[in-house]
Design an enzyme around this catalytic site. Structure first.
Site, mmCIF file in Angstrom:
data_model
loop_
_atom_site.group_PDB
_atom_site.id
_atom_site.type_symbol
_atom_site.label_atom_id
_atom_site.label_comp_id
_atom_site.label_asym_id
_atom_site.label_seq_id
_atom_site.Cartn_x
_atom_site.Cartn_y
_atom_site.Cartn_z
ATOM 1 N N ARG A 100 32.366 -13.527 46.235
ATOM 2 C CA ARG A 100 33.379 -12.930 45.840
ATOM 3 C C ARG A 100 33.749 -13.034 44.594
ATOM 4 O O ARG A 100 34.401 -11.787 43.979
ATOM 5 C CB ARG A 100 34.751 -14.577 46.151
ATOM 6 N N CYS A 131 41.165 -17.428 52.203
ATOM 7 C CA CYS A 131 43.083 -17.296 52.683
ATOM 8 C C CYS A 131 44.359 -17.935 51.708
ATOM 9 O O CYS A 131 45.131 -17.274 51.504
ATOM 10 C CB CYS A 131 43.451 -17.991 53.858
ATOM 11 N N HIS A 244 49.176 -21.399 56.511
ATOM 12 C CA HIS A 244 48.564 -23.001 55.146
ATOM 13 C C HIS A 244 49.846 -22.503 54.851
ATOM 14 O O HIS A 244 50.521 -21.562 54.573
ATOM 15 C CB HIS A 244 47.752 -21.759 54.276
#
Ligand code: NAP
Ligand code: 12T
Length: 339
Positions: A100, A131, A244
């Site tokens: 990333r 996420c 979430h």
């Protein structure tokens, strides 16, 4: 449009399973789907388009003829096998944290920075963000475009499914045990997660933050393409299975009213506004689970500063937070770059 040979690495996991489901739901043009996992899954079969497909054991030779590889089997597997796949000509979309922050790898949320996908040509690897970061930037990008954002303060309430199938089983098992006056087994997390909140996601770093918190800080700047945004995060695991939630406080460059923010968010791609407190309407993980959108509510002015706003953001961490975002990237890749 032509059909593609696609591999799912980590096909037997929570994210891999959702990927297979979404490829089918969205009718992704697939010639052959290759399902890869560890030797533990040898002999297993998974359903795709009504047919049983065998799970194969991932190895160095798994990627011959594979055009797109969707990786979700953990960081160390991606570190080793994503470059091997890329060398074999497979374009990797990686769900782990391995690539990333690699400056050569694009980090993509299609609603925010779809044009970065073209940078796959550097290494053959596109990274899918964390996420918690994905759902936050989906909600904040339209506000950023309208009035600029100086600073973000976020606290998360993260579901156990983020950790994988073992964690889902652990919350089930501990809940059953405690309701039956038995001692809960503690394996996945350092403490009991049932009827508890753990201010600890991923590992602790030298600065006292967790890696999950620093992913939110660093990935947000990279995806938004603005390293000047100040970000600070506290990430908390809660006994929720899917979805979430995030309390997000922002300081904007210019003033935005609650009604302007609501108007902008209600037109934003991938966002659904649920904000009618008098009817007890606000985003909930129980409602977001299984859906594609990021849900935003509790839109309030932060009255403690001149240009402050508070929002509550909820999304399905396995769908938009992982599998769906990956497949949306693959859809753009195939339409805009691989025809
Ligand atoms: P999970 O339910 O525990 O599944 C793990 C998957 O990885 C299984 O398919 C497993 O295969 C496979 N695997 C494990 N070790 C392997 C090996 N040595 N060789 C080949 N395959 C192996 O976990 P999950 O929830 O699906 O998550 C998987 C990974 O995705 C995580 O580790 C994380 O890096 C990433 N993830 C990212 C996000 C995000 O924020 N974007 C969210 C969730 C997860 P077996 O069944 O054969 O063991
Ligand atoms: N530890 O892909 O436990 O960076 O919820 C995602 C979720 C790592 C990641 C979790 C994690 C990632 C979790």
């Amino acid at each position: 449009m032509r059909d593609f040979t696609v591999a799912v690495v980590g096909a037997t996991g929570l994210v891999g399973g959702e990927m297979i489901k979404i490829l089918e739901e969205r009718n992704f043009p697939i010639r052959e789907l290759k399902l890869l996992a560890s030797e533990r899954s040898l002999g297993k079969e998974l359903q795709f388009r009504g047919k049983d497909c065998p799970v194969e054991v991932l190895d160095e030779d798994s990627f011959g003829g594979v055009e797109i590889g969707l990786f979700s089997a953990g960081g160390s597997i991606s570190e080793k096998f994503a470059p091997i796949a890329a060398r074999a000509g497979c374009i990797v979309i990686d769900n782990t944290s391995a690539f990333r922050m690699d400056p050569e790898c694009p980090l993509v949320v299609p609603e925010v920075n779809p044009d970065a996908i073209g940078l796959y040509k550097n290494k053959g690897i596109i990274a899918n963000p964390n996420c918690s970061t994905i759902q936050m930037v989906v909600a904040l990008k339209p506000i950023y475009d309208a009035v600029g954002i100086k600073r973000i303060v976020v606290s998360t309430y993260q579901a156990v499914s983020g950790t994988g199938k073992n964690a889902v089983e652990e919350l089930v098992g501990q809940t059953k045990a405690l309701l039956n006056m038995k001692d809960p087994e503690i394996e996945v997390y350092p403490h009991r997660i049932a009827f508890n909140c753990l201010p600890h996601i991923d590992v602790f770093l030298d600065n006292g933050y967790t890696k999950e918190e620093m992913k939110m800080v660093n990935e947000t700047k990279k995806i938004m393409g603005d390293p000047s945004i100040a970000v600070t995060a506290t990430t908390v695991r809660v006994p929720v299975f899917y979805g979430h939630s995030e309390a997000v406080n922002i300081e904007t460059e210019r003033k935005i009213t609650v009604s302007e923010a609501r108007e902008i968010l209600s037109k934003a791609p991938g966002v659904t506004v649920l904000d009618s407190p008098e009817e007890c309407l606000y985003p909930l993980p129980s409602e977001a689970a299984g859906k594609d959108d990021t849900f935003v509510g509790r839109i309030r002015e932060d009255e403690s500063i001149p240009n402050g706003l508070n929002i509550w953001v909820v999304s399905d961490n396995i769908r938009k937070g992982a599998a769906l975002n990956t497949i949306q990237i693959a859809e753009i890749l195939m339409k805009d770059y691989l025809q």
